[in-house]
Design a protein around this motif. Sequence first.
Motif, PDB file in Angstrom:
ATOM      1  N   ILE A  85     -38.395  24.693  33.245  1.00  0.00           N
ATOM      2  CA  ILE A  85     -39.410  24.420  32.218  1.00  0.00           C
ATOM      3  C   ILE A  85     -39.371  25.546  31.190  1.00  0.00           C
ATOM      4  O   ILE A  85     -39.523  26.717  31.545  1.00  0.00           O
ATOM      5  CB  ILE A  85     -40.817  24.310  32.830  1.00  0.00           C
ATOM      6  N   HIS A  86     -39.173  25.186  29.938  1.00  0.00           N
ATOM      7  CA  HIS A  86     -39.253  26.139  28.830  1.00  0.00           C
ATOM      8  C   HIS A  86     -40.571  25.894  28.092  1.00  0.00           C
ATOM      9  O   HIS A  86     -40.673  24.923  27.325  1.00  0.00           O
ATOM     10  CB  HIS A  86     -38.097  25.947  27.850  1.00  0.00           C
ATOM     11  N   PRO A  87     -41.589  26.735  28.293  1.00  0.00           N
ATOM     12  CA  PRO A  87     -42.878  26.475  27.630  1.00  0.00           C
ATOM     13  C   PRO A  87     -42.788  26.432  26.104  1.00  0.00           C
ATOM     14  O   PRO A  87     -43.444  25.615  25.465  1.00  0.00           O
ATOM     15  CB  PRO A  87     -43.758  27.638  28.113  1.00  0.00           C
ATOM     16  N   ARG A  88     -41.998  27.326  25.515  1.00  0.00           N
ATOM     17  CA  ARG A  88     -41.835  27.343  24.062  1.00  0.00           C
ATOM     18  C   ARG A  88     -40.476  26.779  23.623  1.00  0.00           C
ATOM     19  O   ARG A  88     -40.055  26.983  22.487  1.00  0.00           O
ATOM     20  CB  ARG A  88     -41.960  28.773  23.528  1.00  0.00           C
ATOM     21  N   GLY A  89     -39.803  26.079  24.503  1.00  0.00           N
ATOM     22  CA  GLY A  89     -38.454  25.635  24.190  1.00  0.00           C
ATOM     23  C   GLY A  89     -37.469  26.771  24.382  1.00  0.00           C
ATOM     24  O   GLY A  89     -37.841  27.944  24.469  1.00  0.00           O
ATOM     25  N   ARG A  90     -36.195  26.420  24.454  1.00  0.00           N
ATOM     26  CA  ARG A  90     -35.177  27.437  24.731  1.00  0.00           C
ATOM     27  C   ARG A  90     -35.114  28.514  23.653  1.00  0.00           C
ATOM     28  O   ARG A  90     -34.870  29.689  23.941  1.00  0.00           O
ATOM     29  CB  ARG A  90     -33.812  26.762  24.873  1.00  0.00           C
ATOM     30  N   ASP A  91     -35.363  28.121  22.402  1.00  0.00           N
ATOM     31  CA  ASP A  91     -35.261  29.099  21.323  1.00  0.00           C
ATOM     32  C   ASP A  91     -36.453  30.055  21.269  1.00  0.00           C
ATOM     33  O   ASP A  91     -36.365  31.108  20.634  1.00  0.00           O
ATOM     34  CB  ASP A  91     -35.131  28.382  19.973  1.00  0.00           C
TER      35      ASP A  91
ATOM     36  N   ALA B  11     -29.998  22.030  30.634  1.00  0.00           N
ATOM     37  CA  ALA B  11     -30.216  20.583  30.550  1.00  0.00           C
ATOM     38  C   ALA B  11     -31.598  20.218  30.010  1.00  0.00           C
ATOM     39  O   ALA B  11     -31.864  19.035  29.773  1.00  0.00           O
ATOM     40  CB  ALA B  11     -30.030  19.960  31.934  1.00  0.00           C
ATOM     41  N   ALA B  12     -32.465  21.198  29.819  1.00  0.00           N
ATOM     42  CA  ALA B  12     -33.848  20.915  29.432  1.00  0.00           C
ATOM     43  C   ALA B  12     -33.930  20.263  28.059  1.00  0.00           C
ATOM     44  O   ALA B  12     -33.249  20.659  27.119  1.00  0.00           O
ATOM     45  CB  ALA B  12     -34.664  22.200  29.458  1.00  0.00           C
ATOM     46  N   THR B  13     -34.817  19.250  27.966  1.00  0.00           N
ATOM     47  CA  THR B  13     -35.022  18.525  26.723  1.00  0.00           C
ATOM     48  C   THR B  13     -36.503  18.212  26.562  1.00  0.00           C
ATOM     49  O   THR B  13     -37.265  18.221  27.539  1.00  0.00           O
ATOM     50  CB  THR B  13     -34.247  17.192  26.711  1.00  0.00           C
ATOM     51  N   PRO B  14     -36.939  17.911  25.342  1.00  0.00           N
ATOM     52  CA  PRO B  14     -38.276  17.365  25.144  1.00  0.00           C
ATOM     53  C   PRO B  14     -38.280  15.871  25.472  1.00  0.00           C
ATOM     54  O   PRO B  14     -37.276  15.325  25.920  1.00  0.00           O
ATOM     55  CB  PRO B  14     -38.527  17.613  23.658  1.00  0.00           C
ATOM     56  N   GLY B  15     -39.412  15.212  25.258  1.00  0.00           N
ATOM     57  CA  GLY B  15     -39.473  13.767  25.458  1.00  0.00           C
ATOM     58  C   GLY B  15     -39.781  13.375  26.885  1.00  0.00           C
ATOM     59  O   GLY B  15     -40.184  14.199  27.712  1.00  0.00           O
ATOM     60  N   PRO B  16     -39.579  12.091  27.218  1.00  0.00           N
ATOM     61  CA  PRO B  16     -39.918  11.608  28.571  1.00  0.00           C
ATOM     62  C   PRO B  16     -39.028  12.262  29.611  1.00  0.00           C
ATOM     63  O   PRO B  16     -37.861  12.569  29.354  1.00  0.00           O
ATOM     64  CB  PRO B  16     -39.657  10.103  28.484  1.00  0.00           C
ATOM     65  N   ILE B  17     -39.571  12.474  30.804  1.00  0.00           N
ATOM     66  CA  ILE B  17     -38.811  13.131  31.866  1.00  0.00           C
ATOM     67  C   ILE B  17     -38.896  12.314  33.146  1.00  0.00           C
ATOM     68  O   ILE B  17     -39.856  11.572  33.374  1.00  0.00           O
ATOM     69  CB  ILE B  17     -39.286  14.580  32.112  1.00  0.00           C
ATOM     70  N   GLU B  18     -37.880  12.471  33.980  1.00  0.00           N
ATOM     71  CA  GLU B  18     -37.800  11.724  35.229  1.00  0.00           C
ATOM     72  C   GLU B  18     -38.779  12.315  36.246  1.00  0.00           C
ATOM     73  O   GLU B  18     -39.193  13.471  36.150  1.00  0.00           O
ATOM     74  CB  GLU B  18     -36.363  11.766  35.749  1.00  0.00           C
ATOM     75  N   GLU B  19     -39.128  11.499  37.236  1.00  0.00           N
ATOM     76  CA  GLU B  19     -40.056  11.930  38.286  1.00  0.00           C
ATOM     77  C   GLU B  19     -39.545  11.472  39.648  1.00  0.00           C
ATOM     78  O   GLU B  19     -38.599  10.711  39.755  1.00  0.00           O
ATOM     79  CB  GLU B  19     -41.452  11.345  38.030  1.00  0.00           C
TER      80      GLU B  19
ATOM     81  N   VAL C 203     -42.389  22.032  24.519  1.00  0.00           N
ATOM     82  CA  VAL C 203     -42.040  22.132  25.936  1.00  0.00           C
ATOM     83  C   VAL C 203     -40.782  21.316  26.228  1.00  0.00           C
ATOM     84  O   VAL C 203     -40.642  20.169  25.793  1.00  0.00           O
ATOM     85  CB  VAL C 203     -43.198  21.651  26.828  1.00  0.00           C
ATOM     86  N   GLU C 204     -39.873  21.913  26.986  1.00  0.00           N
ATOM     87  CA  GLU C 204     -38.639  21.254  27.407  1.00  0.00           C
ATOM     88  C   GLU C 204     -38.504  21.367  28.922  1.00  0.00           C
ATOM     89  O   GLU C 204     -38.813  22.417  29.501  1.00  0.00           O
ATOM     90  CB  GLU C 204     -37.423  21.899  26.737  1.00  0.00           C
TER      91      GLU C 204
END
Length: 375
Positions: free
Chosen positions: A52-58, A155-163, A32-33
């Motif tokens: 939100i990319h459930p399976r990632g961009r690829d 701009a989507a990435t894995p890892g911690p995300i802002e809130e 998820v990204e």
Amino acid sequence: MVTPAGKPRARSLMSFAGRPGKWNAVTDVPGVEVGYQTLVTGDAVRTGVTAIHPRGRDGASDPVAAGFHSQNGNGEMTGVSWIRESGTFSGPIAITNTHAVGVAHAGIIAWTVRHHPRMANAWLLPVAGETWDGYLNDINGHHVTEDIVVAALEAATPGPIEEGSVGGGTGMNCYSFKGGSGTASRVVDYGGTQYTVGAFLQANFGDRHELSLDGVHLGELLADDNPMGSWSPAPAGSGSCIAVVVTDAPLLPLQCAALARRVTLGLARTGTAGSHFSGDLFLACSVANRGAISPGLDTFNGASPGRYDQLRFIPWGQLDPFYEAVVQASEEAVINALVANEEMIGRDAHRSPALPRDKVARILSAHHVPGGSVS
């Protein structure tokens, strides 16, 4: 207990049941990204886009099993007719403000044409959701463009995300405090495997008097600073909530819908009764079973003649821990959106106060001390 920008999260005020993932975010689910574009300019622009990319961009062209639940339909999420028909969807999700939901839909198509042209060669039914930010934002100003949506997807990435006041949540309010984007996750053990259930909410709902945290009714104790309470164009409790639940547990589409229904219980733990003027729309999907569902284009053009699709899934009778995970993560995501926030002033000098974290901490602490006062 803090976001990537150092903002506090809900666990700085209270404890929660269940075991969170590494980041305590929807991005704990593998692949998820999440990306944002936040628009804060001048005196009146307070909006943005969450991607939100459930399976990632690829993995956008690989359909996921999915289910949808409308707690209250006074809102919009595109793509749900196909989700209800097929139990699937493909591609990314975008969340923004009410009057930009069509632009978000178009932006997903523009991004898909650029990165997955074969997928876009037939037709697309993107998932785009909205909540209303017209108290703080010039919602009729067409500030969200296709390029902004594409930028959030990029701009989507894995890892911690802002809130808090970021992305589509920038101009949102929750219980008449500053609300917006919140996330949380839970880890569930099943069959010797650890699965993750992640929730992302754009929290923009609730009347001040309803607010409850950690089992303590706070609405009346926090009633003194409520500019929205005297603002007549929008009834108290209006606004909406979009929830996206993602898990790597293998599920059937109807099981995903059952998870989506449990978001209602997570919101209820924070006090809301569900206003008529709040469109509360919840989507859940499983990113397991990669490659198991034929993309629509393949079946349309005969690329997979004679193929049988096949889904592996957890038995219905074993889903209770996953239901519990959704409820816990949804509740915590709402509170994260409230805690990771500061006061915002927007259009026409409208003000949305931040949740008074220190005061809430004192009330909750007193409540949990025998004989303590919560006044």
